[in-house]
Design a protein around this motif. Sequence first.
Motif, short mmCIF file in Angstrom:
data_model
loop_
_atom_site.label_atom_id
_atom_site.label_comp_id
_atom_site.label_asym_id
_atom_site.label_seq_id
_atom_site.Cartn_x
_atom_site.Cartn_y
_atom_site.Cartn_z
N LYS A 151 14.67 7.69 -1.76
CA LYS A 151 14.55 6.24 -1.56
C LYS A 151 15.69 5.50 -2.27
CE LYS A 151 9.67 5.74 -0.45
NZ LYS A 151 8.41 5.00 -0.76
N GLY A 180 7.03 -2.35 -1.30
CA GLY A 180 7.41 -0.94 -1.25
C GLY A 180 8.51 -0.80 -0.22
N MET A 181 8.94 0.43 0.00
CA MET A 181 9.97 0.67 1.02
C MET A 181 9.79 2.06 1.61
SD MET A 181 14.15 0.86 0.68
CE MET A 181 14.04 2.61 0.25
N GLY A 182 9.94 2.16 2.91
CA GLY A 182 9.91 3.48 3.54
C GLY A 182 11.30 4.08 3.60
N THR A 195 3.04 5.13 -3.15
CA THR A 195 3.78 4.89 -4.41
C THR A 195 2.99 4.12 -5.46
OG1 THR A 195 5.88 4.98 -3.21
CG2 THR A 195 5.90 3.90 -5.37
N PRO A 196 2.23 3.07 -5.06
CA PRO A 196 1.72 2.14 -6.09
C PRO A 196 0.54 2.64 -6.93
CG PRO A 196 1.62 1.14 -3.88
CD PRO A 196 1.87 2.60 -3.71
N HIS A 240 12.18 0.26 5.99
CA HIS A 240 11.19 -0.82 6.23
C HIS A 240 10.59 -1.25 4.90
CE1 HIS A 240 7.73 2.08 6.03
NE2 HIS A 240 7.10 1.00 5.63
N THR A 241 10.17 -2.50 4.87
CA THR A 241 9.38 -3.01 3.77
C THR A 241 8.32 -3.92 4.37
OG1 THR A 241 9.47 -4.06 1.56
CG2 THR A 241 10.82 -5.04 3.31
N ALA A 242 7.24 -4.16 3.63
CA ALA A 242 6.08 -4.77 4.26
C ALA A 242 5.81 -3.95 5.52
CB ALA A 242 6.33 -6.25 4.54
N GLY A 276 0.83 -1.20 0.00
CA GLY A 276 0.00 0.00 0.00
C GLY A 276 0.86 1.25 0.00
N GLY A 277 0.43 2.24 0.78
CA GLY A 277 1.17 3.50 0.81
C GLY A 277 0.76 4.38 -0.36
N ARG A 291 -2.63 -1.57 7.59
CA ARG A 291 -2.79 -0.89 8.87
C ARG A 291 -3.99 -1.50 9.57
NH1 ARG A 291 -1.79 3.74 5.39
NH2 ARG A 291 0.35 3.49 4.67
O1 LIG Z 1 1.27 0.12 4.55
C1 LIG Z 1 2.22 0.69 3.98
O2 LIG Z 1 2.59 1.85 4.21
C2 LIG Z 1 2.99 -0.02 2.92
O3 LIG Z 1 2.61 -1.28 2.64
C3 LIG Z 1 4.43 0.17 3.20
O4 LIG Z 1 5.23 -0.96 3.35
C4 LIG Z 1 4.93 1.05 2.07
O5 LIG Z 1 5.32 0.26 0.98
C5 LIG Z 1 6.03 1.94 2.50
O6 LIG Z 1 5.69 2.53 3.74
C6 LIG Z 1 6.24 3.03 1.45
O7 LIG Z 1 5.12 3.87 1.48
P1 LIG Z 1 4.99 5.07 0.42
O8 LIG Z 1 4.73 4.43 -0.90
O9 LIG Z 1 3.82 5.86 0.93
O10 LIG Z 1 6.30 5.82 0.45
#
Ligand SMILES: O=C(O)[C@H](O)[C@@H](O)[C@H](O)[C@H](O)COP(=O)(O)O
Length: 233
Positions: free
Chosen positions: A200, A136-138, A48-49, A142-144, A45-46, A74
Amino acid sequence: MSVKTCEWLEFSTRKALATALADTVAQRLTAAIESRGGALLAVSGGTTPALFFETLSTRAIAWSKVTVMLVDERFVPSSSPRSNAALVSEKLLRNKAAVARFLPLYHPAQNVAAAASRAEAELLGLDWPLDVVVLGMGTDGHTASFFPDASTLDLLLDPASSQVVLPVDAVSAGEPRLTLSMPRLISAGFLALHIEGQEKRAVFEAAMEGNAVTPIRAVIEASPQPVKVFWAA
Ligand SMILES: O=C(O)[C@H](O)[C@@H](O)[C@H](O)[C@H](O)COP(=O)(O)O
């Protein structure tokens, strides 16, 4: 950058990245459907996608044979603006992909651990392994929902975990989380990381070159196959 464990794919625009990633994912899902009658897709999520989801939703594949789930979520209902399920519903489960089956990680429950157990019970019966995972990645690496400050980070990064879905408590996460486990992610037929922006890129390169093992590096190093990194500025 540790080339043995990841493949860096750079695109001139975010639109070109979304197109390439959507084409690749569609091909992989179609191959899975042809070889085993169905396909399992796990997406992050987040923020980016969104463009990737919109692009993938238009691909003409046998979406009725695809099960979509989240890499992480979440601990909020889909009515919340923080919900990844809401993002997937709005941006991916539309157009040709509207007929795909979606299995959420969030369920109403007393607490996030109980919600994780409910999600685990629902997902256990699927025809594992995942065919496609898009991480994704923060900017914290972090990922996942493998957050560096998670109280159970060792469990979250355990490549031998017997769990499918794990609860996560991490101050930096904003709210309790639900995440697919490390072994379920790295056993996917195709494992991609989708990141955008210079910040990133710098975080990723530092994670791969430094001595400290951030969650994203732990996943890449635990993966039995090179992780495909899709990046655009
Ligand atoms: O629930 C979430 O937030 C995502 O699954 C998380 O793992 C996301 O991939 C990263 O936090 C990047 O988030 P952005 O795309 O908002 O930078």
